[in-house]
Design a protein around this motif. Sequence first.
Motif, short mmCIF file in Angstrom:
data_model
loop_
_atom_site.label_atom_id
_atom_site.label_comp_id
_atom_site.label_asym_id
_atom_site.label_seq_id
_atom_site.Cartn_x
_atom_site.Cartn_y
_atom_site.Cartn_z
N SER A 9 -67.24 64.53 38.65
CA SER A 9 -66.39 63.85 37.66
C SER A 9 -65.68 64.86 36.78
O SER A 9 -66.26 65.87 36.40
N ARG A 11 -65.23 64.21 33.81
CA ARG A 11 -65.89 63.98 32.51
C ARG A 11 -67.30 64.58 32.57
O ARG A 11 -68.20 64.06 33.23
N GLY A 14 -70.03 62.12 31.56
CA GLY A 14 -69.75 60.74 31.94
C GLY A 14 -70.92 60.11 32.67
O GLY A 14 -72.08 60.57 32.59
N ASN A 15 -70.62 59.06 33.41
CA ASN A 15 -71.68 58.29 34.07
C ASN A 15 -72.25 58.99 35.29
O ASN A 15 -73.44 58.82 35.61
N THR A 16 -71.45 59.80 35.97
CA THR A 16 -71.98 60.58 37.09
C THR A 16 -73.04 61.54 36.58
O THR A 16 -74.08 61.74 37.22
N PRO A 85 -67.39 59.93 40.64
CA PRO A 85 -66.86 58.66 40.15
C PRO A 85 -65.99 58.04 41.25
O PRO A 85 -65.45 58.77 42.09
N TYR A 87 -62.63 56.47 42.27
CA TYR A 87 -61.23 56.38 41.86
C TYR A 87 -60.48 55.63 42.96
O TYR A 87 -60.40 56.11 44.09
N TRP A 88 -59.94 54.50 42.64
CA TRP A 88 -59.17 53.71 43.62
C TRP A 88 -59.97 53.46 44.90
O TRP A 88 -59.47 53.59 46.01
N GLY A 89 -61.25 53.18 44.73
CA GLY A 89 -62.09 52.89 45.88
C GLY A 89 -62.45 54.11 46.71
O GLY A 89 -62.95 53.97 47.83
N VAL A 120 -70.35 56.35 41.62
CA VAL A 120 -70.46 55.76 40.28
C VAL A 120 -69.16 55.03 39.97
O VAL A 120 -68.08 55.63 40.02
N CYS A 121 -69.27 53.74 39.66
CA CYS A 121 -68.04 52.97 39.45
C CYS A 121 -68.18 51.95 38.33
O CYS A 121 -69.29 51.65 37.89
N ARG A 122 -67.04 51.42 37.93
CA ARG A 122 -67.03 50.33 36.96
C ARG A 122 -67.40 49.02 37.65
O ARG A 122 -68.21 48.25 37.17
N ARG A 123 -66.79 48.78 38.86
CA ARG A 123 -66.97 47.46 39.47
C ARG A 123 -66.94 47.44 40.99
O ARG A 123 -67.72 46.75 41.62
N GLY A 124 -66.01 48.19 41.63
CA GLY A 124 -65.88 48.06 43.09
C GLY A 124 -65.45 49.36 43.75
O GLY A 124 -64.94 50.28 43.10
N ARG A 156 -68.70 52.06 32.93
CA ARG A 156 -67.29 52.42 32.72
C ARG A 156 -67.18 53.52 31.68
O ARG A 156 -66.84 54.66 31.99
#
Length: 205
Positions: A9, A11, A14-16, A85, A87-89, A120-124, A156
């Motif tokens: 990531s 970041r 971040g979440n990763t 993370p 990014y765009w699937g 690691v993702c927000r939703r999909g 997210r």
Amino acid sequence: MKVLLINGSPRAKGNTSVALAEVAKQLEKNGIDSETVWIGNKPIRGCIACNHCKQHSGACVFNDDVCNGISAKFAECNALIVGSPVYWGQPNGALLSIIQRAFYSNGANIAGKPAAAIAVCRRGGASASFETMNMPFQMMNMPVVTSQYWNIVYGREPGQAALDTEGMQTMRALANNMAWLLKATDGKPAPGRGAEPWEPMHFIR
Ligand SMILES: Cc1cc2nc3c(=O)[nH]c(=O)nc-3n(C[C@H](O)[C@H](O)[C@H](O)COP(=O)(O)O)c2cc1C
């Protein structure tokens, strides 16, 4: 024994990073060391297929980004975990550039070592990203270490991943399985291509 963890990531915290920290903590509980490398947020080149690395002991021609520094760590580690993370699937483009270049230039030093990917993702799009990251491992005789679910963590804003309790559990199970495999094999890489030498066939007639 040491596992190399790559945080793909931009970041740093971040979440990763949260997902990888959970893995690192659980590896430590199992008596396994780890080193986490952040790819940073500076420009990263893509592979230009120049084959410079083949004549220069696995060093990529581009020395102005983090790729050679990361691939130099392949020789020192017993296993690899790559986190990205979504990014765009897909996995982050900068991370994919590093993986493609480092595996092409210095793959001999990571071949046969256990590996795992974390998306690691927000939703999909996590499943597709997870599969994409697993592809090079399977070409390099790297035993792919599993968990009790696919290695997916949700969040997210930075830090939200810690609230994904099942995702964190998946990270701990992955670390436990990685530790088990490393101990069972004494940290030795899988033997490689087996009985048959590679016979390349490039679909050229
Ligand atoms: C350019 C960009 C594209 C993204 N695309 C997706 C996506 O396809 N699916 C998704 O669920 N989240 C997507 N996200 C959200 C991130 O995956 C999410 O915020 C994740 O926690 C980021 O991890 P990090 O904190 O380690 O950077 C995207 C974020 C960015 C910046």
